[in-house]
Scaffold this active site. Structure first.
Site, short mmCIF file in Angstrom:
data_model
loop_
_atom_site.label_atom_id
_atom_site.label_comp_id
_atom_site.label_asym_id
_atom_site.label_seq_id
_atom_site.Cartn_x
_atom_site.Cartn_y
_atom_site.Cartn_z
N THR A 22 2.86 -1.32 8.86
CA THR A 22 3.37 -2.23 9.90
C THR A 22 3.59 -3.65 9.39
OG1 THR A 22 1.11 -2.78 10.50
CG2 THR A 22 2.16 -0.99 11.75
N HIS A 24 7.13 -31.09 9.89
CA HIS A 24 6.43 -29.81 9.68
C HIS A 24 5.35 -29.90 8.61
CE1 HIS A 24 9.38 -28.06 12.31
NE2 HIS A 24 10.34 -28.54 11.56
N ASP A 67 0.87 -1.18 0.00
CA ASP A 67 0.00 0.00 0.00
C ASP A 67 0.91 1.24 0.00
OD1 ASP A 67 0.90 0.34 2.60
OD2 ASP A 67 -1.08 0.38 3.52
N HIS A 110 10.25 -23.95 8.98
CA HIS A 110 9.20 -24.66 9.70
C HIS A 110 7.79 -24.42 9.14
CE1 HIS A 110 11.46 -25.54 13.73
NE2 HIS A 110 12.15 -25.91 12.66
N CYS A 160 3.00 -3.08 4.10
CA CYS A 160 2.16 -1.94 4.44
C CYS A 160 2.91 -1.19 5.54
CB CYS A 160 0.74 -2.37 4.85
SG CYS A 160 0.61 -3.37 6.34
C1 RB5 Z 1 -1.95 2.86 6.53
O1 RB5 Z 1 -1.94 4.09 7.19
C2 RB5 Z 1 -1.71 1.73 7.51
O2 RB5 Z 1 -2.83 1.57 8.33
C3 RB5 Z 1 -1.40 0.44 6.78
O3 RB5 Z 1 -0.31 0.63 5.95
C4 RB5 Z 1 -1.01 -0.75 7.63
O4 RB5 Z 1 0.01 -0.42 8.52
C5 RB5 Z 1 -2.10 -1.51 8.26
O5 RB5 Z 1 -1.88 -2.55 8.89
#
Ligand code: RB5
Length: 144
Positions: free
Chosen positions: A66, A132, A7, A97, A64
């Site tokens: 996080t 596994h 994203d 694994h 993304c």
């Molecule tokens: C976008 O602001 C953020 O929410 C997205 O990139 C992600 O981190 C969501 O898990």
């Protein structure tokens, strides 16, 4: 084939990872996003997951902010085993694994240098199989 996708919040790190893949002569397909304009991470995670599932030899790298949202989404697709990694060791074990076929990274969490290290491990470690196998197979049998 390696499929990459992100994203907007993972876009900058995706571009760095792409440079790394090119420097290592890996071929890849970029399913987007292609700018910093805001998009919804489930849309990209879906697009990448569908592409990865086209061939058992495919692997995905999905980003993304996080890595959490894309990993949650990708893991809804049967046959996708997406692992969110912040250390190379996590990528090692995700391959050995868990036979992970999608690596998730947080663009707001890891530096390009660390991301490249994690990517390298993810692309090169092999699934150990053995005990596994039945465990990874069980993931695909779960129904609510
Ligand atoms: C976008 O602001 C953020 O929410 C997205 O990139 C992600 O981190 C969501 O898990």
């Amino acid at each position: 084939m390696i499929i990459v996708g992100s994203d907007h919040a993972g876009y900058a790190l995706k571009e760095e990872v792409k440079k790394y893949l090119e420097s290592m002569k890996y071929e890849y397909i970029d399913v987007g996003t292609y700018s910093l304009d805001s998009v919804d991470y489930p849309d990209i995670a879906k697009k990448l997951s569908m592409k990865v599932l086209e061939d058992p030899a495919n692997k995905g790298i999905l980003l993304c902010g996080t890595g959490i949202g894309v990993s949650m989404t990708a893991n809804r697709f049967k046959g996708i085993r997406a692992a969110l990694c912040v250390y190379p060791y996590m990528a090692t074990m995700a391959r050995k694994h868990n036979n992970a076929n999608v690596l998730c990274l947080g663009g707001r969490l890891v530096s390009p240098a660390l991301a490249n290290e994690i990517v390298e491990v993810f692309l090169n470690e092999k699934f150990e199989g053995g005990r596994h196998i039945k465990r990874t197979e069980k993931m695909d049998t779960l129904e609510p």
